[in-house]
Motif scaffolding. Structure first.
Motif, short mmCIF file in Angstrom:
data_model
loop_
_atom_site.label_atom_id
_atom_site.label_comp_id
_atom_site.label_asym_id
_atom_site.label_seq_id
_atom_site.Cartn_x
_atom_site.Cartn_y
_atom_site.Cartn_z
N LEU A 87 9.53 -2.42 0.71
CA LEU A 87 10.05 -3.51 1.53
C LEU A 87 10.19 -3.07 2.99
O LEU A 87 9.66 -3.70 3.91
CB LEU A 87 11.39 -3.99 0.99
CG LEU A 87 12.08 -5.11 1.77
CD1 LEU A 87 11.25 -6.39 1.72
CD2 LEU A 87 13.47 -5.36 1.24
N LEU A 91 7.69 -4.24 6.15
CA LEU A 91 8.31 -5.09 7.16
C LEU A 91 8.18 -4.47 8.55
O LEU A 91 7.80 -5.14 9.52
CB LEU A 91 9.78 -5.34 6.83
CG LEU A 91 10.08 -6.34 5.71
CD1 LEU A 91 11.57 -6.33 5.40
CD2 LEU A 91 9.62 -7.75 6.09
N ALA A 146 7.95 -8.76 1.63
CA ALA A 146 7.47 -8.27 2.92
C ALA A 146 6.22 -9.02 3.36
O ALA A 146 6.10 -9.44 4.52
CB ALA A 146 7.19 -6.77 2.83
#
Length: 320
Positions: A87, A91, A146
């Protein structure tokens, strides 16, 4: 919407992740298509999680076109074991790349995601408008969130800055340059390595994860590379677009096909204590097909070409 604006072959094109499976294939396709001003940076040269470094890089390079093929990726085990990293890293990578692209007024950008963005029990084949209509597959939900955020950032940049940015969601990918790590790779290259090693050692059985019943679609990475350029020149819409082959097969059948490619003749059994993941994940590719693009490489040809690359690089792959 049909864009129909060919890219100038002298345009400065930055391919983020150009040493990876996807980015490498895109780089080769662009070179073969006559592009003469490609820009790339290895992870050692540019950590895309480092916001200042990414902004400095964009300020210096000032690309005309950006293709974001950079991501932290892995198979079901890696996704399930390291959700926080999947994640956070993804991101940071995509936010930094897109914010930096906006800072230097990049008008053409392609963000590549993953079919795992869609709900676990979406209607099959999965249409693009299935996004955000149901719960995700728990084993890769962090990675999926994400990638969904990346789609939203493309749409927000279009809305706020008037950019001609697009996003595409490819199905399961494989091909030359793949990660063949026995634990952290995706299902097809992991199988290929295990069958190859079983053939070398004379093992009479190979065990594959799960029940063998899940259905999956597989796209040769060079087809995705061709689709990427096609979409940059023929597609302009805030809605993401699927890229796939339009048909699937069971994991058990995939195992038989990979074994046949490698020449493995022993038995194949399943370990039902291991997770299956999503029961079926077939993309509806009617929109990209209607634009005039279709995958060209069938599974048997793709497997043969992938295995040939694996054999050429097997010595270095074993140390990974």
């Amino acid at each position: 919407m049909n864009f129909n604006q060919p890219l100038n072959r002298a345009s400065r094109v930055y391919v983020a992740g150009h040493r990876g499976l996807v980015g490498g294939a895109i780089w080769r396709h662009l070179e073969n298509s006559g592009f003469t001003n490609l820009v790339g940076a290895t992870s050692a040269e540019l950590d895309l999680r480092n916001r200042k470094a990414v902004f400095d890089f964009f300020a210096e390079v000032k690309p005309d076109v950006v293709i974001d093929a950079a991501a932290r990726v892995g198979g079901i085990q890696a996704n399930n074991t390291y959700p926080a990293e999947f994640l956070s890293d993804n991101l940071q990578i995509q936010v930094n790349v897109m914010d930096a692209a906006n800072s230097v007024d990049v008008d053409r950008l392609l963000f590549l995601g993953s079919s795992c963005i869609y709900p676990k029990f979406a209607d099959q084949p999965i249409r693009e408008d299935s996004l955000l209509t149901g719960a995700l597959e728990p084993t890769n939900d962090a990675y999926a969130i994400a990638k969904i955020a990346g789609i939203m950032q493309v749409q927000a940049s279009r809305r706020q800055y008037g950019r001609n940015w697009i996003s595409a969601m490819p199905t399961n990918l494989y091909g030359p340059g793949d990660n063949f790590h026995p634990e952290h790779s995706h299902v097809l290259p992991a199988m290929m390595r295990r069958f190859h090693e079983a053939t070398e050692t004379g093992a009479d059985e190979v065990v594959i994860w799960g029940s063998g019943t899940p259905l999956r679609e597989f796209l040769f990475v060079e087809d995705l590379a061709a689709a990427s350029l096609f979409l940059l020149e023929n597609y302009d819409s805030p809605e993401t677009i699927n890229v796939g082959v339009g048909h699937d097969l069971s994991i058990a059948e995939l195992a038989r096909r990979v074994a046949g490619t490698v020449g493995y003749t022993g038995s194949i059994s399943q370990d039902p204590t291991k997770p299956d993941g999503t029961p079926r994940k077939l993309l509806d590719v009617s929109r990209i097909n209607d634009l005039g693009w279709k995958a060209q490489v069938d599974l048997d040809e793709g497997l043969a070409r992938t295995y040939a690359w694996f054999l050429e690089n097997a010595a270095s792959l074993r140390s990974k």
